[in-house]
Structure formats: C-alpha cells, structure tokens
Scaffold this motif. Structure first.
Motif, PDB file in Angstrom:
ATOM      1  N   ASP A  99       0.811  -1.212   0.000  1.00 27.12           N
ATOM      2  CA  ASP A  99       0.000   0.000   0.000  1.00 27.12           C
ATOM      3  C   ASP A  99       0.852   1.273   0.000  1.00 27.12           C
ATOM      4  N   GLN A 100       1.990   1.237   0.656  1.00 26.63           N
ATOM      5  CA  GLN A 100       2.834   2.427   0.675  1.00 26.63           C
ATOM      6  C   GLN A 100       3.327   2.772  -0.725  1.00 26.63           C
ATOM      7  N   HIS A 101       3.628   1.738  -1.504  1.00 28.81           N
ATOM      8  CA  HIS A 101       4.049   1.957  -2.894  1.00 28.81           C
ATOM      9  C   HIS A 101       2.914   2.595  -3.700  1.00 28.81           C
ATOM     10  N   LEU A 102       1.702   2.090  -3.508  1.00 27.31           N
ATOM     11  CA  LEU A 102       0.550   2.676  -4.183  1.00 27.31           C
ATOM     12  C   LEU A 102       0.389   4.139  -3.797  1.00 27.31           C
ATOM     13  N   TYR A 103       0.451   4.397  -2.506  1.00 32.08           N
ATOM     14  CA  TYR A 103       0.245   5.764  -2.035  1.00 32.08           C
ATOM     15  C   TYR A 103       1.309   6.707  -2.603  1.00 32.08           C
ATOM     16  N   ASP A 104       2.566   6.323  -2.494  1.00 27.41           N
ATOM     17  CA  ASP A 104       3.656   7.206  -2.924  1.00 27.41           C
ATOM     18  C   ASP A 104       3.548   7.542  -4.412  1.00 27.41           C
ATOM     19  N   ASN A 105       3.243   6.545  -5.231  1.00 26.98           N
ATOM     20  CA  ASN A 105       3.228   6.761  -6.672  1.00 26.98           C
ATOM     21  C   ASN A 105       2.000   7.528  -7.140  1.00 26.98           C
ATOM     22  N   VAL A 106       0.834   7.197  -6.601  1.00 27.01           N
ATOM     23  CA  VAL A 106      -0.374   7.909  -7.025  1.00 27.01           C
ATOM     24  C   VAL A 106      -0.346   9.335  -6.493  1.00 27.01           C
ATOM     25  N   LYS A 107       0.135   9.517  -5.277  1.00 29.31           N
ATOM     26  CA  LYS A 107       0.272  10.875  -4.741  1.00 29.31           C
ATOM     27  C   LYS A 107       1.199  11.710  -5.616  1.00 29.31           C
ATOM     28  N   GLU A 108       2.265  11.102  -6.105  1.00 29.41           N
ATOM     29  CA  GLU A 108       3.209  11.834  -6.956  1.00 29.41           C
ATOM     30  C   GLU A 108       2.552  12.278  -8.258  1.00 29.41           C
ATOM     31  N   LEU A 109       1.648  11.451  -8.804  1.00 34.58           N
ATOM     32  CA  LEU A 109       0.936  11.855 -10.019  1.00 34.58           C
ATOM     33  C   LEU A 109       0.103  13.113  -9.771  1.00 34.58           C
ATOM     34  N   PHE A 110      -0.621  13.138  -8.655  1.00 34.85           N
ATOM     35  CA  PHE A 110      -1.442  14.311  -8.358  1.00 34.85           C
ATOM     36  C   PHE A 110      -0.574  15.525  -8.030  1.00 34.85           C
ATOM     37  N   ALA A 111       0.530  15.295  -7.317  1.00 29.88           N
ATOM     38  CA  ALA A 111       1.419  16.407  -6.985  1.00 29.88           C
ATOM     39  C   ALA A 111       2.038  16.998  -8.249  1.00 29.88           C
ATOM     40  N   GLU A 112       2.394  16.138  -9.198  1.00 29.45           N
ATOM     41  CA  GLU A 112       2.961  16.614 -10.462  1.00 29.45           C
ATOM     42  C   GLU A 112       1.941  17.443 -11.230  1.00 29.45           C
ATOM     43  N   PHE A 132       1.461  20.836  -9.668  1.00 28.64           N
ATOM     44  CA  PHE A 132       2.600  21.711  -9.919  1.00 28.64           C
ATOM     45  C   PHE A 132       2.540  22.319 -11.321  1.00 28.64           C
ATOM     46  N   MET A 133       2.050  21.525 -12.290  1.00 31.47           N
ATOM     47  CA  MET A 133       2.098  21.944 -13.685  1.00 31.47           C
ATOM     48  C   MET A 133       0.785  22.535 -14.187  1.00 31.47           C
ATOM     49  N   ALA A 134      -0.309  22.314 -13.467  1.00 30.99           N
ATOM     50  CA  ALA A 134      -1.635  22.597 -14.021  1.00 30.99           C
ATOM     51  C   ALA A 134      -1.899  24.085 -14.168  1.00 30.99           C
ATOM     52  N   ASN A 135      -2.701  24.380 -15.176  1.00 30.58           N
ATOM     53  CA  ASN A 135      -3.197  25.728 -15.371  1.00 30.58           C
ATOM     54  C   ASN A 135      -4.638  25.750 -14.857  1.00 30.58           C
ATOM     55  N   ASP A 136      -4.860  26.379 -13.710  1.00 29.54           N
ATOM     56  CA  ASP A 136      -6.183  26.383 -13.094  1.00 29.54           C
ATOM     57  C   ASP A 136      -7.222  27.125 -13.923  1.00 29.54           C
ATOM     58  N   LYS A 137      -6.760  27.900 -14.919  1.00 30.67           N
ATOM     59  CA  LYS A 137      -7.694  28.626 -15.765  1.00 30.67           C
ATOM     60  C   LYS A 137      -8.341  27.720 -16.812  1.00 30.67           C
ATOM     61  N   VAL A 138      -7.868  26.473 -16.901  1.00 34.22           N
ATOM     62  CA  VAL A 138      -8.441  25.513 -17.848  1.00 34.22           C
ATOM     63  C   VAL A 138      -9.028  24.359 -17.037  1.00 34.22           C
TER      64      VAL A 138
END
Length: 230
Positions: free
Chosen positions: A114-127, A130-136
């Motif tokens: 489960d820790q592997h799942l958490y770390d990797n999926v959390k990283e996708l959302f964090a990425e 970081f990159m997202a344009n909230d205006k879209v």
C-alpha cells in the motif's frame, strides 16, 4: 463527451460489448480498468484492444493484478495507451492512471504494498498540481484497478472490505471527481468518498460497464452503471 469504462476481461471476448460499441459510435474514449488477461497469454491483449480500436475508438488501459509481466509493453504495442503510473489530458478530462492492486492472499503478479501505491499515485497528483493551469478546468478521473478501502466497490460477498487504504487516502487528499476501479468482481457499484464518485463497473464477462457523459460547456457529468446485454 462520452467515456466508456470496462474492467476484468480476464481473457474472454464479449460479442455483446462489441455490438454495443458498433451501435454507439458517439463514444469518444474506452477505458480499461485492468485484468485484461487471466495470467496471460499476452497475445490476447492485442486481439482484444484491436477489436475496440479497429472500430475507431481511442483506448487507454491500466494493468490489473492478474496481468503478467510484459502487460504494459503488450498494451503499448497496440493502438492503446498504457496509463500505468501516467497522467494524460484528453478533451475535457485529466486521467491519472495506476494499475495492479494492493496485496491479496493469492500472490498474483501485479500486487504492490500500500505504501508503494500511495507514494506513486500521490506523486501523479502532486505533479499535476505543480504543472496545471487552473484557468483551464478539467474533470479529474483516477483510473485504477484496485478499489479504495471501505466503499461498496471493495466489498466481497461476506461483507469484508478488501480495498486499498492508500487509494482511499489519496482520494481524500486530492479529491478527484471520479475514481474508476475494478478488481472485486462481485462489487459492481457506484459509491462516494466525499465528493468523489467511486465506480466499480463489474466484470465485462457479465456484460457490465460504466458510461460517463460530460457536458462540454459546463463540465457537468453523469456517471451510470450500464449493461451491454440488450
């Protein structure tokens, strides 16, 4: 925009599903929530995905815990996109993908702690954050094979919940709009964690799927469990 989600094919073709696609050409995207094979063979992956993509549909997929080593390469060798540990933008949606499952008693090929799942999926959302344009604005879909813990989507017949606590934690933290999962064949359901809709469409073998309709102007969406059997 219409998105069709299926799960747990386990190496079996389904004529009702193919006929449904032929009669619903307005679907934009087909998502496969894992377990395309039943521990192989990998040749089935190309055959199954081609039966969808040859009809003109885009296909994205994540592997399941019963898919063997080489499954991502097998998906990539088709016209589909393997979304394991990936993010992709598609029309009105952003899709975060992670395949496999949390640990089971059966020692299947695609299991993670489960820790592997958490770390990797959390990283996708964090990425993305970081990159997202909230205006879209986009509808955020988390595509997994494993269901989150303590939902209707992870309940086995005796009532025990066997889903991933890690996925539930990520959903509670990042609040995607929709989580599409599978894995627990008997747990066909639509549930919620906060405002996140959690859907286990059920097994394709039983003619089950999920259809998401997104209004292109408002980004309002409906999520419905469907049957391919007429």
């Amino acid at each position: 925009m219409k998105i069709l989600s299926i799960s747990d094919i386990h190496g079996e073709k389904n004529d009702d599903f193919i006929n449904y696609l032929k009669n619903n050409q307005d679907i934009d995207l087909v998502l496969i929530n894992g377990d395309i094979t039943n521990f192989g063979p990998l040749d089935f992956v190309g055959e199954f995905i081609s039966s969808i993509s040859d009809l003109g549909f885009d296909v994205f997929a994540v592997p399941g815990n019963c898919d063997p080593n080489g499954i991502c390469n097998a998906i990539t060798d088709t016209d589909a996109v393997c979304l394991h540990n990936q993010i992709i933008a598609y029309g009105d949606v952003i899709i975060f993908g992670f395949g496999g499952s949390n640990k089971t008693p059966f020692d299947t090929p695609g299991e993670f702690h489960d820790q592997h799942l958490y770390d990797n999926v959390k990283e996708l959302f964090a990425e993305y954050d970081f990159m997202a344009n909230d205006k879209v604005p986009k509808v955020k879909i988390l595509l997994t094979h494993a269901p989150p813990l303590n939902t209707e989507a992870d309940k086995i017949p005796d009532g025990t919940h066997v889903g991933s606590k890690a996925l539930r934690d990520v959903i509670e933290e990042f609040k995607p709009d929709i989580n599409l999962c599978g894995h627990i064949h008997e747990a066909r359901s639509k549930d919620k964690i906060g405002d996140t809709i959690v859907v286990n469409p059920g097994m394709l073998k039983e003619n089950y799927g999920c259809l998401i309709n997104i209004d292109d102007d408002t980004l309002n969406y409906d999520v419905d469990l469907i049957s391919f059997k007429e």
